[in-house]
Design an enzyme around this catalytic site. Structure first.
Site, mmCIF file in Angstrom:
data_model
loop_
_atom_site.group_PDB
_atom_site.id
_atom_site.type_symbol
_atom_site.label_atom_id
_atom_site.label_comp_id
_atom_site.label_asym_id
_atom_site.label_seq_id
_atom_site.Cartn_x
_atom_site.Cartn_y
_atom_site.Cartn_z
ATOM 1 N N PHE A 124 -0.514 -4.275 7.849
ATOM 2 C CA PHE A 124 -0.209 -2.841 7.826
ATOM 3 C C PHE A 124 0.184 -2.413 6.416
ATOM 4 O O PHE A 124 1.017 -3.056 5.773
ATOM 5 C CB PHE A 124 0.931 -2.527 8.813
ATOM 6 C CG PHE A 124 1.352 -1.084 8.772
ATOM 7 C CD1 PHE A 124 0.464 -0.079 9.147
ATOM 8 C CD2 PHE A 124 2.616 -0.718 8.348
ATOM 9 C CE1 PHE A 124 0.835 1.256 9.092
ATOM 10 C CE2 PHE A 124 3.001 0.606 8.299
ATOM 11 C CZ PHE A 124 2.110 1.601 8.671
ATOM 12 N N GLN A 125 -0.413 -1.340 5.950
ATOM 13 C CA GLN A 125 -0.180 -0.794 4.603
ATOM 14 C C GLN A 125 -0.451 -1.838 3.511
ATOM 15 O O GLN A 125 0.195 -1.830 2.467
ATOM 16 C CB GLN A 125 1.235 -0.209 4.472
ATOM 17 C CG GLN A 125 1.396 1.044 5.327
ATOM 18 C CD GLN A 125 2.601 1.888 4.965
ATOM 19 O OE1 GLN A 125 3.629 1.373 4.548
ATOM 20 N NE2 GLN A 125 2.485 3.200 5.150
ATOM 21 N N LYS A 130 7.153 -8.031 -0.407
ATOM 22 C CA LYS A 130 8.471 -7.734 0.152
ATOM 23 C C LYS A 130 9.342 -8.993 0.243
ATOM 24 O O LYS A 130 10.550 -8.927 -0.005
ATOM 25 C CB LYS A 130 8.287 -7.109 1.544
ATOM 26 C CG LYS A 130 9.527 -6.391 2.032
ATOM 27 C CD LYS A 130 9.255 -5.620 3.319
ATOM 28 C CE LYS A 130 10.516 -4.912 3.793
ATOM 29 N NZ LYS A 130 10.310 -4.256 5.099
ATOM 30 N N MET A 157 -12.936 27.183 -15.374
ATOM 31 C CA MET A 157 -13.804 26.403 -16.258
ATOM 32 C C MET A 157 -15.091 26.005 -15.532
ATOM 33 O O MET A 157 -16.167 25.972 -16.139
ATOM 34 C CB MET A 157 -13.061 25.173 -16.786
ATOM 35 C CG MET A 157 -13.749 24.515 -17.971
ATOM 36 S SD MET A 157 -13.987 25.626 -19.376
ATOM 37 C CE MET A 157 -12.484 25.337 -20.322
ATOM 38 N N GLU A 177 3.093 10.472 -4.164
ATOM 39 C CA GLU A 177 3.176 9.469 -5.229
ATOM 40 C C GLU A 177 2.438 9.881 -6.500
ATOM 41 O O GLU A 177 2.802 9.476 -7.600
ATOM 42 C CB GLU A 177 2.647 8.117 -4.739
ATOM 43 C CG GLU A 177 3.557 7.431 -3.722
ATOM 44 C CD GLU A 177 3.276 7.829 -2.285
ATOM 45 O OE1 GLU A 177 2.523 8.802 -2.064
ATOM 46 O OE2 GLU A 177 3.810 7.178 -1.368
#
Lengths: 594, 171
Positions: free
Chosen positions: A124-125, A174, A492, A62
């Site tokens: 969940f999630q 959802k 760097m 993502e």
């Protein structure tokens, strides 16, 4: 899809939340969505299945989706759209969301959420997405009813793209995606308390013109705001510079707004800017800051920053004004609109450019230091040479070229040695400094600009941060090029350890690097290795001429450092121009600065 | 190395905001994220349709920081208007406190006498205690609470400050 006879006989379609969302995206002109499916966005993915107008780009992580959306947005001027699931989908997107906030990139991130009755139950999630993103977005929403969705989505696009652009998150449970509501395209009534100031105060413009006309040593200090304001703003900047005769410098984010081929161009300013740009800032009697924000990378030590100048600051965000540097004249406005007003007043009053002979002569004296020069021994490829050759070869190819970078030494060398004449061709992570930005940004830019030559200049460490997107590029047949300046170090970090910690290279060596050529080939890419100076030109040419995606492992001098440099806590006049000036230690005040 | 601190000024900020979910977290979080101070914060909706809330924040910081706080508040999308009451001409500020004091005999009489001086009302009593309700500027409440501390202070609840500009016009 049923039709409801609504009040006054208007037929309004009853649609699911997922359907409403996608219809809003179509109404907003969205052509591409970068995303990754998951449980909490399945209803939306079902609408996207064979969708006639919206192309979905399946990423591999993502974070990649967010940087692709940024690259797409920065190179096309259109907002980037991201679609991810709840919980880990949303948390993985947060780095890119924060990056977009820091660099003012218009982006809409749609996140799935567990059903409304499960919110707060540690389902969940489940993650508190609006809580987590509250301070890394310009605004965010949790939509609890499909009837409110259309209004929210259209408002979100308005907020993301107007004023100072930024990311907006829309969290959609959802059940809201499944439930239905009537949909008709809403009138755009923006949030009643959101009113960005676009038009400058006329009196302030008038004062600015008098200050410009009176200045003997003016400088235009420009930033990403000019690019965000659109291509017209870049054209206006060129006109303003020509009318006033003032030299122009730019931040990292503003490169390309003013042509590097112009004699008035001083190069980038700041920590790794040119000697002439920083000295001109220090000695100017008037600084006109156009769409930049006096970032710490630009100012160096604040109490020594341009001590004898008057300052005008044009910014669309009032909170940027007087945040770090106090200015005589703040102008709150869109920088393009303000420059158009300034040009009109300048012409109307019949001002002529002041005699800049003396100022130009001093600047030429600083230019003569040739601060970007580097020593070549012929045995190794100097990284600066690799960028310079990349520039000349791509310029000679006649193609429209877009350069993205990761973060580190290679980024600064690209900013110094690749020269941009047009806006929207240079995509880099400035504010947040996100390693892993450049490669997905290149994919997003390629999707928005299918005919352009898109090259990600990378380091051997940065490229590994989102290397999984090699699969995305292959899947969508995107001919992006990755040009790795491989010095086997987080360069760097190593450079700062050399400057500050007596070269104790704590964890900055890139051990166990993959064979980048084999890695490329494993994904179906072309891999090219460039080992020495005699292979450089041909290798770059081969990269440009090879159709499809190409990864180049360009082996460069391992211990080169990026100069010039203003060490942390130092003033513009205290630049280190070459390695001989490095002492290897710093006091605690300097050590405490980033 | 020593970390330098600047001298602070007290400011009372009055905000009108859209009364939407998360607005308080947005404002409080902006203060923590940017390292600003909140001395007190009050919030309640103020329109019949519950669309708008007034938030009154007492903060402190050097003038430059106060300017930044106002600018940062103002750019939050749901914020309608930010007014610095301390910089905006004369204004009224009030705070309410409930002060529980326990004691018997002379202490109890002295507590009542002081309450009368401060125009505090008795809102609860037992044979051995009072709860006083007192309103006023914060320093008046500080003084009253300080005096009660010498008599038999048990505990205090304070609302934080609300304020409005004086005169007929809105801020």
């Amino acid at each position: 899809m049923a039709l409801l006879a609504f009040e006054e006989g208007i037929d309004v379609a009853e649609m699911s939340g997922a359907d409403i969302l996608c219809q809003c995206l179509v109404d907003q002109g969205v052509e591409v969505v970068f995303g990754y499916p998951g449980g909490a966005v399945l209803p939306i993915y079902d609408i996207l299945y064979n969708h006639p107008k919206i192309k979905h780009v399946l990423v591999r992580h993502e974070q990649g989706a967010t940087h692709m959306a940024e690259g797409y947005a920065r190179s096309t001027g259109k907002p980037g759209v991201v679609l991810v699931t709840s919980g880990p989908g949303a948390t993985n997107a947060i780095t890119g969301i924060t990056d977009a906030l820091m660099d003012s990139i218009p982006m809409i991130v749609i996140t799935g959420q567990v059903a409304t009755h499960l919110i707060g139950s540690d389902a969940f999630q489940e993650a508190d997405t609006v809580g987590l993103t509250r301070h890394c977005t310009k605004h965010n929403y949790l939509v609890k009813s499909p009837a409110k969705l259309a209004h929210v989505v259209h408002e979100a696009f308005h907020i993301a793209t107007s004023g100072r652009p930024g990311p907006v998150v829309i969290d959609i449970p959802k059940d809201v995606q499944v439930a239905t509501a009537p949909y008709s395209k809403p009138e755009m009534n923006a949030h009643p308390s959101y009113r960005p100031q676009v038009k400058a105060d006329a009196a302030a413009i008038s004062t600015a013109i008098e200050m410009l006309a009176a200045a003997e040593r003016p400088i235009l200090y420009t930033g990403g705001g000019v690019i965000n304001s659109g291509p017209e703003a870049s054209a206006l900047l060129r006109e303003l510079a020509e009318l006033t005769g003032a030299p122009v410098t730019s931040t990292l984010m503003g490169l390309g707004a003013f042509p590097a081929s112009s004699p008035q161009w001083l190069g980038m300013l700041g920590m790794h800017g040119t000697y002439e740009a920083n000295m001109a800032m220090n000695k100017a009697d008037l600084i006109v800051c156009l769409g930049a924000r006096f970032d710490d990378r630009v100012t160096g030590r604040l109490d020594a920053f341009s001590p004898n100048s008057r300052k005008i600051h044009v910014d669309i965000d009032r909170s940027s004004v007087n945040k770090t540097v106090e200015v005589e004249l703040p102008i709150i406005a869109d920088v393009g609109s303000a420059m158009a007003d300034m040009i009109a007043v300048w012409k109307q009053r019949g001002h002529e450019a002041n005699d800049m002979t003396e100022w130009t002569a001093r600047i030429d004296g600083w230019r003569a230091r040739k601060c970007l020069d580097y020593v070549e021994d012929g045995a190794e490829i100097m990284p600066q040479r690799a960028i310079a050759d990349l520039f000349s070869a791509t310029r000679a190819s006649g193609k429209d070229v877009i350069i993205t970078t990761e973060v580190g030494q290679h980024q600064m060398w690209a900013a110094q040695h690749y020269h941009f004449d047009e806006p929207n061709k240079w995509l880099t992570s400035g504010g947040l400094g996100t390693m892993g930005y450049g490669f997905p940004a290149a994919i997003g830019a390629q999707i928005g600009n299918p005919d352009s030559l898109v090259i990600c200049v990378a380091g051997d460490a940065s490229i590994q941060m989102n290397i999984q997107e090699l699969g995305t590029a292959i899947q969508y047949r995107l001919p992006v090029k990755i040009f790795i300046l491989n010095n086997e170090y987080m360069g760097m970090v190593r450079q700062w350890q050399e400057l500050t910690y007596e070269s104790r290279y704590s964890n900055s060596y890139s051990d166990a690097l993959p064979d980048f050529v084999k890695l490329a080939e494993a994904y179906g890419w072309t891999g090219i290795r460039i080992e020495g100076p005699q292979e450089l030109e041909a290798g770059i040419r081969q990269m440009i001429e090879t159709p499809g995606p190409v990864m180049v492992d360009c082996r460069v001098a391992k211990l080169s450092n990026c100069f010039p440099m203003i060490p942390s806590g130092a003033a513009h006049t205290d630049m280190l121009l070459d390695p001989s000036q490095v002492s290897g230690t710093m006091n605690d005040e300097a050590k405490a600065l980033v | 190395m020593h970390i330098q601190e600047e001298t602070n000024q007290r400011h009372v900020l009055s905000l009108t905001v859209a009364n939407e979910a998360g607005i308080l977290a947005r404002i409080a979080g902006m203060f923590t994220a940017r390292g600003y101070n909140i001395d007190s914060l009050t919030v309640a909706d103020i329109t019949p349709d519950h669309a708008i809330s007034r938030i009154t924040i007492v903060t402190n910081g050097p003038p430059k920081v106060i300017d930044q706080i106002i600018a940062q508040l103002d750019r939050l999308v749901p914020v309608h208007k930010v007014t610095d009451l301390s910089e905006n001409g004369p204004y009224v500020e009030r705070e309410l406190a409930l002060v529980k004091v326990a004691g018997t005999g002379e202490d109890r009489i002295e507590a009542l006498r002081l309450a009368d001086v401060f125009r505090a009302k008795v809102v609860d009593t037992t044979i051995e205690s009072f709860i006083f309700e007192i309103t006023g500027p914060s320093d008046k409440i500080d003084t009253f609470v300080g005096l009660m501390g010498q008599i038999g202070l048990v505990e205090v609840g304070r609302t934080g400050v609300v304020g409005l500009v004086r005169g007929k016009d809105p801020v």
